[in-house]
Write an enzyme that holds these catalytic residues in place. Structure first.
Site, PDB file in Angstrom:
ATOM      1  CB  THR A   1      84.886   5.740  -9.245  1.00  0.00           C
ATOM      2  OG1 THR A   1      85.063   4.333  -9.449  1.00  0.00           O
ATOM      3  CG2 THR A   1      83.406   5.971  -8.951  1.00  0.00           C
ATOM      4  CG  HIS A   2      88.287  10.147 -10.530  1.00  0.00           C
ATOM      5  ND1 HIS A   2      89.650  10.157 -10.687  1.00  0.00           N
ATOM      6  CD2 HIS A   2      88.056   9.622  -9.311  1.00  0.00           C
ATOM      7  CE1 HIS A   2      90.221   9.656  -9.593  1.00  0.00           C
ATOM      8  NE2 HIS A   2      89.275   9.318  -8.751  1.00  0.00           N
TER       9      HIS A   2
END
Lengths: 251, 584
Positions: free
Chosen positions: B512-513
């Site tokens: 989730t970057h």
């Protein structure tokens, strides 16, 4: 069916009894053109009055689907010398409960059209909810096995069932408009989920899935043991219910 | 018609780390702040309580704390010649929702990015020449240096109680820390995490190979800690339920147990939940943002909240979407290379190695989100890239986050008795190490508005066009080889490397970057916001978070998100309040 009886005995040992509607499986084959048979009354030996209040009754699957799902999960994770399998663990109940709830209804999934198939990289794009995938696939699979073996999937021998499952996995079996591999992926994923999820969801009864791999479940802390490389962690596995005052519903 | 509320000094669109940091700092300076959060109110003491939070199916597999994509999602395609289709369920990344945002359920790995990151263009050109930059690659300097950010990294580390071993104290390299890190004024506020057996094998193997292992910096508290704002946290229990879960020991620094209570204690901060902002409203000059409009998710009403300062503090996609649907700035077009909003979208590449080590008791069920041993030898420009054909790199780690049985998928994708046997054998013997690999911006990778699909409020979805361009995959392949070397040195058998596939896929979870789309820089021609994340043309509008990062490093972004946000808060309190206008 001896497997089913074994499962009942196993579940009775847990204080958990299954009440399955439409036990007369042979009748169901005929029933495809006739009205479905009335649910059979619970057999006396498995339905002591005090037991029925905590028994699981299927809420999503119909009798044909029950026969299929119990047979299928029993092959995907079989009972063997390593211990109970998915059927004994209650995974068919787990899947039933999931499909009856918001997961089965594709809850929290984006559900607006237009619908169109994309690349594998774009993910699932069928306008079928998980519950509808099962409902669409199972009758088609039974049609295929009727054609080839003159019997529903549930009534095949184990090695025949494995062949059918392999055919679904590889996409060699034609389910018409529904890709067989899509159904198989749901079935296998949901089966493993049920086998490894907290027992509160109906599968993984007595934590048999966790015991198989050595997962201790819900433990308050590992702070004292994480740096002990040689001393094994020996506490028995625990589940959420071991720590709650919630009213017990199954064991 | 929407109902109009009385004006406040500042409004935060999203109540996670960035909104929480700004709310704490601005309310303490006496400003009134409203936080608008589309998610429901979340009381961590109730919702994250033992034992119910230890439910892998609910939180880890069905994503109980994440965004409801039935209301808003995005569409995705690998390239412009495809039709983008909606991400119908969460997969590749897990968007946060509710009080604390994704900060409530992160792993807590908290990095200072390397000095090279902030001056990536000029340092690359200086060392390798312009020819080293791929055709279509859009790397650029950030307009802020590591040195300028150092006090704010320090501030975030102390707010969040980071545990670790310093590698460079005021220019002096420290034994046991990361020798490649930028100089720090002082040590981490807490000692490093305990080391699992896997981490120990990695420590010894990387030392044998001449690399420089150190404990990964952690927002899982390594001891009971009270931060400078007086917020008290407990010590981590290594329970194995970290990312995707809230912490039942209050041992993971999150907005919920640090900056939000600090802001609320001032009496000047109001969090309004079930408030989904759909638009930023501008005055007729288009130079000033006057209010935001949100849908009250309890009544369905549209409500207008005026404010002197407007901060977009949601996740990358929310920030960029609000700019685009509000018509603030031109949307980037990769064909003409015109427009700027949506440019420089980047992700996080990965690499790794897997194998088998028998005869050890790894206790894989135990661990914490940031329990890791790491090497930084192959990240940034810490190694010579001459002749390699790619830039940047990644950090390599052995992480023990706790192998939960569904997600860790013991035994792989098979079934039957053979799978059962494999699962039973693999759970405690199959080992893996991995790299977080940088993702550099390319012209074809961008965000814009989807022409077809809409959200629950009638606005277009964000459309993502992303794939591995240029030589991106070479970086992952190179790091996979290093991973194989290390895992082999650790004594593993049947070692296999893993690098990114030919095409990016939205399906399995990766990271989730997600960065970029409203990037920072000195020049309005190639950036949306200045290095304070203040909009170049609309000086009372701030677009805060990783949406402002021109590229992604080989590290988790949250530490750097915290630093740039504290730097903005400092500039607001010390300068902007007295003299509103462009910050320079």
């Amino acid at each position: 069916m001896s497997e089913t009886n074994e499962r009942r005995n196993f579940l009775k040992g847990l204080g958990l009894v299954a009440v399955t509607v439409g036990l007369g499986r042979p009748g169901l084959v005929e029933a495809q053109t006739a009205p479905p048979p009335a649910p059979a009354p619970p057999a006396m030996e498995m339905a002591a009055p005090s037991d029925t209040s905590t028994a699981y009754t299927y809420v999503f699957f119909n009798p044909v689907e029950i026969a299929f799902i119990e047979a299928a999960v029993a092959r995907l994770i079989p009972k063997d010398n390593l211990g109970p399998g998915a059927l004994e663990a209650g995974v068919s109940y787990y899947i039933d409960g999931q499909l009856a709830g918001w997961y089965g209804e594709a809850g929290r999934w984006y559900w607006q059209g237009p619908w169109q198939q994309g690349t594998p990289q774009q993910g699932y794009q069928l306008p079928l909810k998980p519950s509808e995938v099962y409902r669409a696939a199972i009758p088609r699979i039974n049609e295929v096995t009727q054609k080839q073996y003159k019997a529903d999937f549930a009534d095949l021998k184990a090695d025949q069932q494995d062949k059918v499952l392999t055919g679904l996995e590889k996409g060699d079996i034609d389910l018409g408009r529904l890709p067989a591999t899509t159904f198989f992926a749901f079935l296998l994923q949901n089966t493993k989920e049920g086998f490894f999820a907290d027992p509160t969801y109906g599968g993984n009864a007595q934590m048999v899935g966790w015991k198989l791999i050595g997962y201790p479940g819900v433990q308050p802390t590992y702070a004292q043991i994480i740096e002990q490389y040689k001393t094994p962690f020996t506490a028995p596995p625990m589940s959420i219910a071991n720590f709650t005052d919630d009213p017990p519903h199954s064991h | 018609m929407s109902k109009k509320l009385p004006s406040v000094d500042a409004v935060m669109v999203g109540v996670g780390w960035t909104g929480g940091i700004l709310a704490a700092e601005l309310t303490r300076a006496g400003l009134s702040v409203v936080g608008l959060e589309r998610g429901q109110s979340r009381d961590a003491n109730v919702e994250f309580a033992f034992p119910h939070i230890r439910d892998e199916l609910k939180y880890g597999i069905r994503f109980g704390l994440m965004q409801d994509v039935s209301r808003d999602t995005l569409t995705f395609r690998n390239s412009a010649d495809q039709m983008a289709l909606p991400m119908r369920q969460l997969g590749s990344f897990l968007l946060g929702n509710g009080t604390g945002g994704a900060g409530a359920h992160w792993n807590g790995q908290t990095w200072r990015w390397t000095p090279y990151d902030f001056e990536i263009y000029s340092q690359t050109v200086k060392r390798y020449g312009k020819g080293a930059i791929d055709d279509g690659m859009l790397i650029q300097d950030w307009g802020v240096t590591y040195q300028e950010l150092e006090p704010f990294f320090d501030k975030f580390e102390h707010t969040a109680g980071i545990g670790g071993t310093a590698g460079n104290l005021q220019g002096k390299v420290q034994a046991g820390g990361n020798p490649f890190e930028g100089p720090r004024a002082r040590a981490y506020p807490n000692p490093p995490m305990k080391r699992s057996q896997l981490g120990d094998l990695f420590q010894n193997a990387t030392q044998n190979l001449g690399y420089h292992p150190f404990p990964g910096p952690s927002a899982n508290m390594t001891q009971a800690y009270t931060n400078p704002d007086g917020q008290a946290l407990g010590a981590c229990m290594y329970c194995g339920f970290c990312e995707r879960f809230g912490c039942d020991y209050n041992a993971k620094a999150s907005p919920n147990n640090t900056v939000l209570p600090t802001a609320l204690a001032t009496g000047k901060f109001e969090v309004r939940h079930d408030a989904n902002v759909v638009r930023v409203n501008m005055d007729s000059s288009k130079k000033r943002a006057v209010s935001v409009t949100y849908v009250d998710l309890i009544t369905g009403e549209e409500i207008e909240q005026p404010a002197e300062m407007i901060f977009l503090t949601s996740f990358t996609f929310g920030n960029v979407k609000l700019l685009m649907v509000s018509g603030i700035g031109d949307i980037y077009d990769p064909v003409t290379n015109k427009g700027i909003v949506g440019r420089n979208y980047t992700y996080q590449l990965s690499a790794g190695a897997g194998g088998t080590i028998t005869g050890k008791d790894f206790k894989v069920f135990a661990g914490a989100g940031s329990e890791s041993v790491v090497i930084d030898d192959f990240n940034g420009d810490h190694f010579d890239h001459t002749g390699l054909g790619f830039l940047h790199g990644g950090s390599i780690s052995a992480s023990s986050t706790g192998a939960r049985p569904i997600q860790s998928n013991p035994g792989g994708s098979g079934w039957g008795s053979a799978w059962k046997k494999a699962a039973a054998a693999a759970y405690n013997t199959s080992v893996g190490i991995g790299a977080q690999v940088a993702s550099l911006p390319f012209r074809q990778n961008h965000l814009d508005l989807d022409p077809t699909y809409r959200d629950a409020y009638g606005h277009p979805l964000v459309r993502m066009t992303f794939d591995y361009r240029g030589n991106e995959r070479k970086r992952s392949q190179y790091l996979a080889e290093v991973n194989v070397k290390i895992l082999t040195e650790m004594g593993a058998k049947n070692v296999a490397g893993r690098s990114v596939p030919e095409h990016y896929t939205i399906v399995p979870y990766q990271s989730t970057h997600n960065q970029g789309g409203a990037i920072m820089g000195m020049d309005p021609a190639n950036s949306v916001v200045n290095p304070y994340m203040q909009h170049h043309q609309v000086s009372n509008l701030f677009v805060v978070g990783a949406s402002s990062f021109p590229h992604n490093s080989g590290f988790n972004p949250t530490g750097t998100v915290g630093a740039v946000t504290y730097r903005l808060a400092d500039a607001i309190v010390k300068r902007y309040i007295k003299a509103p206008g462009p910050l320079t």
